[in-house]
Design a protein around this motif. Structure first.
Motif, PDB file in Angstrom:
ATOM      1  N   ALA A   1      43.748   6.599   4.671  1.00 50.12           N
ATOM      2  CA  ALA A   1      44.269   5.241   4.454  1.00 50.12           C
ATOM      3  C   ALA A   1      44.564   4.547   5.780  1.00 50.12           C
ATOM      4  O   ALA A   1      44.266   3.351   5.952  1.00 50.12           O
ATOM      5  CB  ALA A   1      45.522   5.285   3.584  1.00 50.12           C
ATOM      6  N   ALA A   2      45.124   5.280   6.719  1.00 48.05           N
ATOM      7  CA  ALA A   2      45.412   4.709   8.042  1.00 48.05           C
ATOM      8  C   ALA A   2      44.119   4.380   8.784  1.00 48.05           C
ATOM      9  O   ALA A   2      44.005   3.342   9.450  1.00 48.05           O
ATOM     10  CB  ALA A   2      46.272   5.672   8.856  1.00 48.05           C
ATOM     11  N   VAL A   3      43.132   5.247   8.669  1.00 44.96           N
ATOM     12  CA  VAL A   3      41.826   4.985   9.287  1.00 44.96           C
ATOM     13  C   VAL A   3      41.208   3.731   8.674  1.00 44.96           C
ATOM     14  O   VAL A   3      40.679   2.867   9.388  1.00 44.96           O
ATOM     15  CB  VAL A   3      40.888   6.214   9.124  1.00 44.96           C
ATOM     16  N   GLY A   4      41.286   3.628   7.351  1.00 43.97           N
ATOM     17  CA  GLY A   4      40.759   2.444   6.667  1.00 43.97           C
ATOM     18  C   GLY A   4      41.450   1.169   7.118  1.00 43.97           C
ATOM     19  O   GLY A   4      40.802   0.126   7.330  1.00 43.97           O
ATOM     20  N   GLN A   5      42.759   1.242   7.296  1.00 43.14           N
ATOM     21  CA  GLN A   5      43.523   0.081   7.782  1.00 43.14           C
ATOM     22  C   GLN A   5      43.076  -0.300   9.189  1.00 43.14           C
ATOM     23  O   GLN A   5      42.863  -1.481   9.485  1.00 43.14           O
ATOM     24  CB  GLN A   5      45.019   0.413   7.776  1.00 43.14           C
ATOM     25  N   ALA A   6      42.922   0.695  10.047  1.00 46.81           N
ATOM     26  CA  ALA A   6      42.513   0.443  11.436  1.00 46.81           C
ATOM     27  C   ALA A   6      41.138  -0.210  11.492  1.00 46.81           C
ATOM     28  O   ALA A   6      40.912  -1.160  12.255  1.00 46.81           O
ATOM     29  CB  ALA A   6      42.513   1.747  12.227  1.00 46.81           C
ATOM     30  N   ILE A   7      40.221   0.294  10.677  1.00 51.60           N
ATOM     31  CA  ILE A   7      38.867  -0.270  10.654  1.00 51.60           C
ATOM     32  C   ILE A   7      38.912  -1.727  10.199  1.00 51.60           C
ATOM     33  O   ILE A   7      38.291  -2.602  10.820  1.00 51.60           O
ATOM     34  CB  ILE A   7      37.944   0.571   9.744  1.00 51.60           C
ATOM     35  N   GLU A   8      39.652  -1.968   9.130  1.00 48.51           N
ATOM     36  CA  GLU A   8      39.735  -3.341   8.606  1.00 48.51           C
ATOM     37  C   GLU A   8      40.350  -4.288   9.636  1.00 48.51           C
ATOM     38  O   GLU A   8      39.856  -5.396   9.861  1.00 48.51           O
ATOM     39  CB  GLU A   8      40.553  -3.362   7.312  1.00 48.51           C
ATOM     40  N   GLU A   9      41.411  -3.831  10.279  1.00 53.02           N
ATOM     41  CA  GLU A   9      42.091  -4.692  11.266  1.00 53.02           C
ATOM     42  C   GLU A   9      41.275  -4.873  12.543  1.00 53.02           C
ATOM     43  O   GLU A   9      41.486  -5.842  13.275  1.00 53.02           O
ATOM     44  CB  GLU A   9      43.471  -4.104  11.595  1.00 53.02           C
ATOM     45  N   SER A  10      40.322  -3.975  12.790  1.00 52.82           N
ATOM     46  CA  SER A  10      39.508  -4.070  14.004  1.00 52.82           C
ATOM     47  C   SER A  10      38.525  -5.234  13.950  1.00 52.82           C
ATOM     48  O   SER A  10      38.094  -5.745  14.986  1.00 52.82           O
ATOM     49  CB  SER A  10      38.712  -2.777  14.218  1.00 52.82           C
ATOM     50  N   GLY A  11      38.146  -5.611  12.735  1.00 53.49           N
ATOM     51  CA  GLY A  11      37.173  -6.690  12.578  1.00 53.49           C
ATOM     52  C   GLY A  11      35.732  -6.264  12.796  1.00 53.49           C
ATOM     53  O   GLY A  11      34.807  -7.077  12.700  1.00 53.49           O
ATOM     54  N   VAL A  12      35.493  -4.970  13.067  1.00 54.50           N
ATOM     55  CA  VAL A  12      34.119  -4.480  13.242  1.00 54.50           C
ATOM     56  C   VAL A  12      33.453  -4.415  11.867  1.00 54.50           C
ATOM     57  O   VAL A  12      34.027  -3.913  10.905  1.00 54.50           O
ATOM     58  CB  VAL A  12      34.108  -3.088  13.908  1.00 54.50           C
ATOM     59  N   ALA A  13      32.245  -4.940  11.785  1.00 57.65           N
ATOM     60  CA  ALA A  13      31.524  -4.977  10.507  1.00 57.65           C
ATOM     61  C   ALA A  13      31.229  -3.568  10.014  1.00 57.65           C
ATOM     62  O   ALA A  13      30.903  -2.676  10.800  1.00 57.65           O
ATOM     63  CB  ALA A  13      30.226  -5.755  10.663  1.00 57.65           C
ATOM     64  N   ARG A  14      31.342  -3.379   8.701  1.00 58.31           N
ATOM     65  CA  ARG A  14      31.115  -2.046   8.107  1.00 58.31           C
ATOM     66  C   ARG A  14      29.734  -1.499   8.433  1.00 58.31           C
ATOM     67  O   ARG A  14      29.576  -0.300   8.679  1.00 58.31           O
ATOM     68  CB  ARG A  14      31.312  -2.132   6.581  1.00 58.31           C
ATOM     69  N   ASP A  15      28.732  -2.357   8.448  1.00 60.66           N
ATOM     70  CA  ASP A  15      27.378  -1.853   8.671  1.00 60.66           C
ATOM     71  C   ASP A  15      27.116  -1.436  10.124  1.00 60.66           C
ATOM     72  O   ASP A  15      26.074  -0.875  10.433  1.00 60.66           O
ATOM     73  CB  ASP A  15      26.311  -2.838   8.188  1.00 60.66           C
ATOM     74  N   GLU A  16      28.085  -1.680  10.999  1.00 57.79           N
ATOM     75  CA  GLU A  16      27.977  -1.189  12.384  1.00 57.79           C
ATOM     76  C   GLU A  16      28.564   0.209  12.538  1.00 57.79           C
ATOM     77  O   GLU A  16      28.426   0.840  13.590  1.00 57.79           O
ATOM     78  CB  GLU A  16      28.713  -2.131  13.345  1.00 57.79           C
ATOM     79  N   LEU A  17      29.251   0.675  11.501  1.00 56.99           N
ATOM     80  CA  LEU A  17      30.005   1.922  11.599  1.00 56.99           C
ATOM     81  C   LEU A  17      29.328   3.088  10.897  1.00 56.99           C
ATOM     82  O   LEU A  17      28.553   2.898   9.954  1.00 56.99           O
ATOM     83  CB  LEU A  17      31.399   1.734  10.993  1.00 56.99           C
ATOM     84  N   PHE A  18      29.655   4.280  11.349  1.00 58.25           N
ATOM     85  CA  PHE A  18      29.230   5.523  10.703  1.00 58.25           C
ATOM     86  C   PHE A  18      30.504   6.307  10.420  1.00 58.25           C
ATOM     87  O   PHE A  18      31.169   6.786  11.347  1.00 58.25           O
ATOM     88  CB  PHE A  18      28.295   6.319  11.618  1.00 58.25           C
ATOM     89  N   ILE A  19      30.866   6.394   9.147  1.00 54.21           N
ATOM     90  CA  ILE A  19      32.131   7.040   8.752  1.00 54.21           C
ATOM     91  C   ILE A  19      31.829   8.346   8.012  1.00 54.21           C
ATOM     92  O   ILE A  19      31.032   8.375   7.070  1.00 54.21           O
ATOM     93  CB  ILE A  19      32.969   6.114   7.847  1.00 54.21           C
ATOM     94  N   THR A  20      32.488   9.399   8.464  1.00 56.25           N
ATOM     95  CA  THR A  20      32.370  10.719   7.829  1.00 56.25           C
ATOM     96  C   THR A  20      33.697  11.106   7.212  1.00 56.25           C
ATOM     97  O   THR A  20      34.751  10.940   7.835  1.00 56.25           O
ATOM     98  CB  THR A  20      31.999  11.795   8.877  1.00 56.25           C
ATOM     99  N   THR A  21      33.663  11.636   5.988  1.00 53.12           N
ATOM    100  CA  THR A  21      34.840  12.313   5.451  1.00 53.12           C
ATOM    101  C   THR A  21      34.411  13.654   4.883  1.00 53.12           C
ATOM    102  O   THR A  21      33.218  13.954   4.793  1.00 53.12           O
ATOM    103  CB  THR A  21      35.609  11.470   4.422  1.00 53.12           C
ATOM    104  N   LYS A  22      35.419  14.475   4.541  1.00 56.06           N
ATOM    105  CA  LYS A  22      35.140  15.840   4.099  1.00 56.06           C
ATOM    106  C   LYS A  22      35.950  16.148   2.839  1.00 56.06           C
ATOM    107  O   LYS A  22      37.136  15.802   2.757  1.00 56.06           O
ATOM    108  CB  LYS A  22      35.498  16.836   5.205  1.00 56.06           C
TER     109      LYS A  22
END
Length: 267
Positions: free
Chosen positions: A43-64
């Motif tokens: 949840a904190a990672v998701g908040q940080a990503i959203e607040e960063s303003g970086v577009a989702r399609d620029e990112l590569f997110i891994t979870t386990k």
């Protein structure tokens, strides 16, 4: 689809600490973020990503997927929970975090559920973590090597994990190294220090460059801007054959991560 070579790990970082680390990393140009259900920081990672303003399609997110969620009835619901926390419709890579203790849930059951998650668009790629040669063989028999994007394993100068690496390579499975700096122990190594001096680099840059040159992906974490920036510079550091040979000699089979009740029978 491929596994990016360099990214940000978030193990042991929570709340404002992980938010600041992720936001700083994204500012510096990181675009790969590795998290997990058990880290309790999605949840904190998701908040940080959203607040960063970086577009989702620029990112590569891994979870386990954590061991409690490996069964076919729990995996997809748990992954949907992770997506909600991460504030995204999909992740780029979903891994089995640890093999099911005592094979309580068969490898095939979990991987087939991950294939379903992929078909449903919840994840772009699937993979494994902390898998031995025997477990990788089971995974390949279940879904085929082409489905397995990576095996994320402890790998650093003191534990070079060659048996697992060789088997993975022979089957076209990429290796992602975690704990690449050996909890910081390898930063104090005299051999690493000498190579760092030679290249006017930091010990961390040398170790990360070594892993990258061997073809592994790396996901170092840091809470400090200067270290985040410095680590990223490892991508452009080129070690010579002599440097690589010296680091190869540091292997002593020293495993740092082997939780009781969770670790498989290591190779």
């Amino acid at each position: 689809m491929t596994i990016p070579a360099f990214g940000l790990g978030t193990f042991r970082l929570q709340d404002d600490v992980v938010i600041n680390s992720v936001k700083t990393a994204l500012e510096l140009g990181y675009r790969v973020i590795d998290t997990a259900q058990i880290y309790e920081n999605e949840a904190a990672v998701g908040q940080a990503i959203e607040e960063s303003g970086v577009a989702r399609d620029e990112l590569f997110i891994t979870t386990k997927i954590w061991i409690e969620n490996l069964s076919k009835d729990k995996l997809i619901p748990s992954l949907k929970e992770s997506l909600a926390k991460l504030r995204t419709d999909y992740v780029d890579l979903t891994l089995i975090h640890w093999p099911s203790p005592g094979a309580a849930v068969p490898v095939a059951e979990t991987l087939l559920a991950l294939v379903e998650a992929k078909k449903a668009g919840l994840t772009r790629q699937i993979g494994i973590s902390n898998f031995t040669v025997e477990l990788m063989q089971e995974a390949i028999e279940a879904v085929g090597a082409d489905e397995i994007a990576t095996n994320q394993i402890e790998l650093h100068p003191y534990l070079q994990n060659r048996k697992v690496v060789d088997f993975a390579k022979a089957n076209g499975i990429h290796i992602t190294s975690y704990m690449t700096l050996a909890y910081g122990k390898a930063l104090k190594d005299d051999v690493i220090a000498a190579i760092a001096t030679k290249h006017q680099a930091t010990p961390a840059q040398v170790i990360l460059a070594w892993a990258l040159q061997l073809g592994y992906a790396v996901i170092p974490s840091s809470t400090k801007r200067e270290n985040l920036a410095s680590n990223m510079a490892a991508v452009s550091l080129k070690l010579d054959a002599q440097d690589m040979a010296k680091i190869a000699e540091l292997d002593r089979g020293e495993r740092l991560v082997s939780p009781e009740g969770l670790a498989p029978n290591w190779d």
